[in-house]
Design an enzyme around this catalytic site. Structure first.
Site, PDB file in Angstrom:
ATOM      1  CB  ALA A  90       1.041  -0.035   6.386  1.00 35.43           C
ATOM      2  CG  ASN A 119       8.514  -1.755   0.820  1.00 32.84           C
ATOM      3  OD1 ASN A 119       7.828  -1.951   1.946  1.00 32.84           O
ATOM      4  ND2 ASN A 119       9.162  -0.605   0.830  1.00 32.84           N
ATOM      5  CE1 TYR A 169       8.381   5.515   3.670  1.00 32.73           C
ATOM      6  CE2 TYR A 169       6.956   7.244   3.499  1.00 32.73           C
ATOM      7  CZ  TYR A 169       7.317   6.039   4.091  1.00 32.73           C
ATOM      8  OH  TYR A 169       6.550   5.771   5.176  1.00 32.73           O
ATOM      9  NE  ARG A 219       0.896  13.983  -2.826  1.00 32.47           N
ATOM     10  CZ  ARG A 219      -0.223  13.503  -3.267  1.00 32.47           C
ATOM     11  NH1 ARG A 219      -0.612  12.567  -2.645  1.00 32.47           N
ATOM     12  NH2 ARG A 219      -0.820  13.906  -4.171  1.00 32.47           N
ATOM     13  N   PRO A 240       0.862  -1.110   0.007  1.00 31.16           N
ATOM     14  CG  PRO A 240      -0.718  -1.361   1.521  1.00 31.16           C
ATOM     15  CD  PRO A 240       0.405  -2.180   1.007  1.00 31.16           C
ATOM     16  CG  ASN A 241      -0.449   4.327   0.900  1.00 29.05           C
ATOM     17  OD1 ASN A 241      -1.245   4.794   0.245  1.00 29.05           O
ATOM     18  ND2 ASN A 241      -0.810   3.817   2.387  1.00 29.05           N
ATOM     19  CG  HIS A 258      10.930  -1.991   5.270  1.00 18.37           C
ATOM     20  ND1 HIS A 258       9.518  -2.016   4.930  1.00 18.37           N
ATOM     21  CD2 HIS A 258      10.912  -3.008   6.128  1.00 18.37           C
ATOM     22  CE1 HIS A 258       8.968  -3.053   5.640  1.00 18.37           C
ATOM     23  NE2 HIS A 258       9.882  -3.612   6.161  1.00 18.37           N
ATOM     24  NE  ARG A 291       9.401   6.240   9.397  1.00 22.66           N
ATOM     25  CZ  ARG A 291       8.425   6.076   8.155  1.00 22.66           C
ATOM     26  NH1 ARG A 291       8.601   5.195   7.341  1.00 22.66           N
ATOM     27  NH2 ARG A 291       7.287   6.874   8.136  1.00 22.66           N
ATOM     28  CD  GLU A 324      10.208  -7.085   6.488  1.00 21.00           C
ATOM     29  OE1 GLU A 324      10.000  -8.322   7.125  1.00 21.00           O
ATOM     30  OE2 GLU A 324      10.083  -6.214   7.276  1.00 21.00           O
TER      31      GLU A 324
END
Ligand code: CA2
Length: 147
Positions: A79, A76, A24, A19, A11-12, A102, A109, A100
């Site tokens: 969330a 990735n 990112y 953004r 997602p996203n 990120h 974070r 995995e």
């Protein structure tokens, strides 16, 4: 036979480059995919991509990988990393080795990003290296004997 790597994004991640560049970066998902395609071609391997904002679509894609000849997954999950037992179960069920990834260092974070439902099943986790993390994961997958 040419190695076949599947790169999944959750997602996203379709918003990359548009953004929150302070977190990112400014590289878009198509930019990342282009560079991975070039890296894979240089190693005579095949790479395919799938991004979805929907948990079930990602579960479906992981399940399909079992019969698609996918040797290795780079994921990735966004969330969903921190929430999805469904995605974890799908990865466990297909038993395809995966890394995995990120973009951000999730450990720098919020604490809710420190837990991953995927990490203990993964061959490894790369976090905080930006787009280079995907490229490192690809090189590892192509060097790996696990398939
Ligand atoms: O650092 C990563 O790659 C994450 O997987 C990104 C996820 C976040 O939930 C994870 O904790 C860490 C969020 C992806 C959101 O992507 C965006 C990209 C550009 C603009 C807004 C969101």
């Amino acid at each position: 036979m040419a190695k076949c790597i599947l790169v999944l994004n959750g997602p996203n991640l379709n918003l990359l480059g548009a953004r929150e560049p302070q977190i990112y970066g400014s590289t878009s998902l198509p930019d990342i995919e282009r560079s991975l395609t070039a890296d894979a071609a240089a190693r005579a391997a095949r790479v395919s991509f799938f991004q979805s904002n929907h948990e079930g679509a990602l579960v479906d894609r992981v399940q399909a990988a079992r019969t698609d000849g996918v040797d290795f997954i780079i994921i990735n999950a966004g969330a969903l990393t921190h929430t999805s037992i469904g995605l974890r179960d799908a990865l466990a069920a297909v038993a395809i080795p995966f890394i995995e990834v990120h973009l951000s260092n999730v450990h720098r974070r919020e604490s809710f990003r420190h837990r991953s439902y995927l990490a203990d099943l993964a061959v490894g986790v790369i976090t905080g290296l930006g787009p280079a993390g995907y490229r490192c994961a690809l090189q590892y997958a192509l060097d790996s004997d696990q398939d």
